[in-house]
Design an enzyme around this catalytic site. Structure first.
Site, PDB file in Angstrom:
ATOM      1  N   THR A 108     101.163 -27.802 -36.874  1.00 12.11           N
ATOM      2  CA  THR A 108      99.846 -27.880 -36.215  1.00 12.11           C
ATOM      3  C   THR A 108      98.689 -27.923 -37.217  1.00 12.11           C
ATOM      4  O   THR A 108      97.572 -28.297 -36.849  1.00 12.11           O
ATOM      5  CB  THR A 108      99.613 -26.648 -35.324  1.00 12.11           C
ATOM      6  N   ASP A 200      99.116 -29.616 -53.420  1.00 12.80           N
ATOM      7  CA  ASP A 200      99.123 -28.259 -52.851  1.00 12.80           C
ATOM      8  C   ASP A 200      98.676 -27.262 -53.931  1.00 12.80           C
ATOM      9  O   ASP A 200      99.407 -27.007 -54.892  1.00 12.80           O
ATOM     10  CB  ASP A 200     100.534 -27.929 -52.356  1.00 12.80           C
TER      11      ASP A 200
HETATM   12  C1  PRP Z   1      95.807 -24.072 -48.482  1.00  9.88           C
HETATM   13  C2  PRP Z   1      94.485 -23.804 -49.180  1.00  9.88           C
HETATM   14  C3  PRP Z   1      93.628 -23.307 -48.057  1.00  9.88           C
HETATM   15  C4  PRP Z   1      94.109 -24.125 -46.887  1.00  9.88           C
HETATM   16  C5  PRP Z   1      93.135 -25.240 -46.644  1.00  9.88           C
HETATM   17  O1  PRP Z   1      96.518 -22.915 -48.297  1.00  9.88           O
HETATM   18  O2  PRP Z   1      94.632 -22.903 -50.257  1.00  9.88           O
HETATM   19  O3  PRP Z   1      93.778 -21.925 -47.787  1.00  9.88           O
HETATM   20  O4  PRP Z   1      95.393 -24.660 -47.262  1.00  9.88           O
HETATM   21  O5  PRP Z   1      93.489 -25.957 -45.516  1.00  9.88           O
HETATM   22  P1  PRP Z   1      92.593 -25.988 -44.207  1.00  9.88           P
HETATM   23  O6  PRP Z   1      91.194 -26.178 -44.646  1.00  9.88           O
HETATM   24  O7  PRP Z   1      93.154 -27.181 -43.458  1.00  9.88           O
HETATM   25  O8  PRP Z   1      92.822 -24.710 -43.465  1.00  9.88           O
HETATM   26  P2  PRP Z   1      97.991 -22.921 -47.670  1.00  9.88           P
HETATM   27  O9  PRP Z   1      97.934 -22.765 -46.201  1.00  9.88           O
HETATM   28  O10 PRP Z   1      98.751 -24.107 -48.198  1.00  9.88           O
HETATM   29  O11 PRP Z   1      98.600 -21.569 -48.214  1.00  9.88           O
HETATM   30  P3  PRP Z   1      98.879 -21.088 -49.718  1.00  9.88           P
HETATM   31  O12 PRP Z   1      97.548 -20.836 -50.361  1.00  9.88           O
HETATM   32  O13 PRP Z   1      99.644 -19.853 -49.504  1.00  9.88           O
HETATM   33  O14 PRP Z   1      99.668 -22.157 -50.443  1.00  9.88           O
HETATM   34  N1  URA Z   2      95.905 -27.258 -48.949  1.00  8.25           N
HETATM   35  C1  URA Z   2      96.125 -27.705 -50.212  1.00  8.25           C
HETATM   36  O1  URA Z   2      96.593 -26.940 -51.086  1.00  8.25           O
HETATM   37  N2  URA Z   2      95.850 -28.976 -50.487  1.00  8.25           N
HETATM   38  C2  URA Z   2      95.343 -29.831 -49.560  1.00  8.25           C
HETATM   39  O2  URA Z   2      95.107 -31.001 -49.892  1.00  8.25           O
HETATM   40  C3  URA Z   2      95.127 -29.340 -48.262  1.00  8.25           C
HETATM   41  C4  URA Z   2      95.412 -28.036 -47.987  1.00  8.25           C
END
Ligand code: PRP
Ligand code: URA
Length: 209
Positions: A108, A200
């Site tokens: 989602t 990521d």
């Molecule tokens: C990533 C990033 C943000 C989020 C951004 O975290 O560090 O927190 O995605 O996406 P959004 O603006 O669509 O919410 P992620 O959920 O991958 O978790 P992580 O930091 O644990 O890798």
């Molecule tokens: N979270 C990440 O780490 N990278 C992206 O591009 C989007 C969400």
């Protein structure tokens, strides 16, 4: 009304370009996230209020400036936001640190909260929410809502790379919040990753892929 600041300083831009390169390894990536966070922190704190106090230098009495406003707190969104904390706390050693754990559901793309721990006096502090990526904006918007539930009135968001969709979402949900970013990219792809982005951020900081 909060404002959007895109930090076009050449040092920041140069370092963001290194982050974007898929050949940049974990060690360098982590170090540069920290360096960018420090430079962004310098800009985001530019308008903090100061007051004059009287001290004595070894030579003479002097009126000098010190920070006068609210105490500060840094709130990283876990995991990737952790990469920005150490260099910020080096610049603002008196800041307290809160943590919000959120991950994006892979299907989602909605944020799921799994952890939250704030300093007890967070409502009296100027809060800097930090995360390298602002994609859909769901994580940042939810994190800011959680922090507001503690009574915080003064919140600044710092992201290294933002998608236009994420900026729009945060500005719509939290028009009072100042946003500092180093780059505004083109768009999101079908997996809600920022294009061109850097991939990521959490995986690249912690070497989990
Ligand atoms: C990533 C990033 C943000 C989020 C951004 O975290 O560090 O927190 O995605 O996406 P959004 O603006 O669509 O919410 P992620 O959920 O991958 O978790 P992580 O930091 O644990 O890798
Ligand atoms: N979270 C990440 O780490 N990278 C992206 O591009 C989007 C969400």
């Amino acid at each position: 009304m909060g404002s959007l600041h895109v930090l076009e300083h050449p040092l920041i831009q140069h370092k963001v370009s290194i982050l974007r390169d898929k050949n940049t390894g974990v060690k360098e990536f982590r170090e540069i996230v920290g360096e960018i966070a420090a430079l962004m922190c310098y800009e985001a704190t530019r308008n903090l209020p100061t007051k004059e106090i009287e001290i004595e230098t070894p030579i003479a009495p002097a009126r000098v400036k010190v920070l006068a406003g609210k105490k500060m707190a840094i709130v990283p969104i876990l995991r990737a936001g952790l990469g920005m904390v150490d260099t910020m706390i080096a610049l603002i050693p008196s800041a307290k640190i809160g943590h919000i754990g959120l991950y994006r559901d892979p299907q989602t793309h909605e944020p799921v909260k799994y952890y939250c721990k704030m300093p007890p006096d967070i409502s009296e502090r100027q809060v800097f929410v930090v995360d390298p990526m602002l994609a859909t904006g769901g994580s940042a918007s939810d994190a800011i809502s959680f922090i507001k539930e503690y009574g915080c009135k003064s919140i600044t968001l710092m992201d290294i790379i933002a998608a236009p969709e994420g900026i729009e979402r945060v500005r719509h949900d939290h028009p009072d919040v100042d946003i500092f970013v180093a780059a505004v990219d083109e768009k999101l792809n079908e997996h809600a990753y920022i294009v061109p982005g850097l991939g990521d951020a959490g995986d690249r900081i912690f070497g989990t892929k």
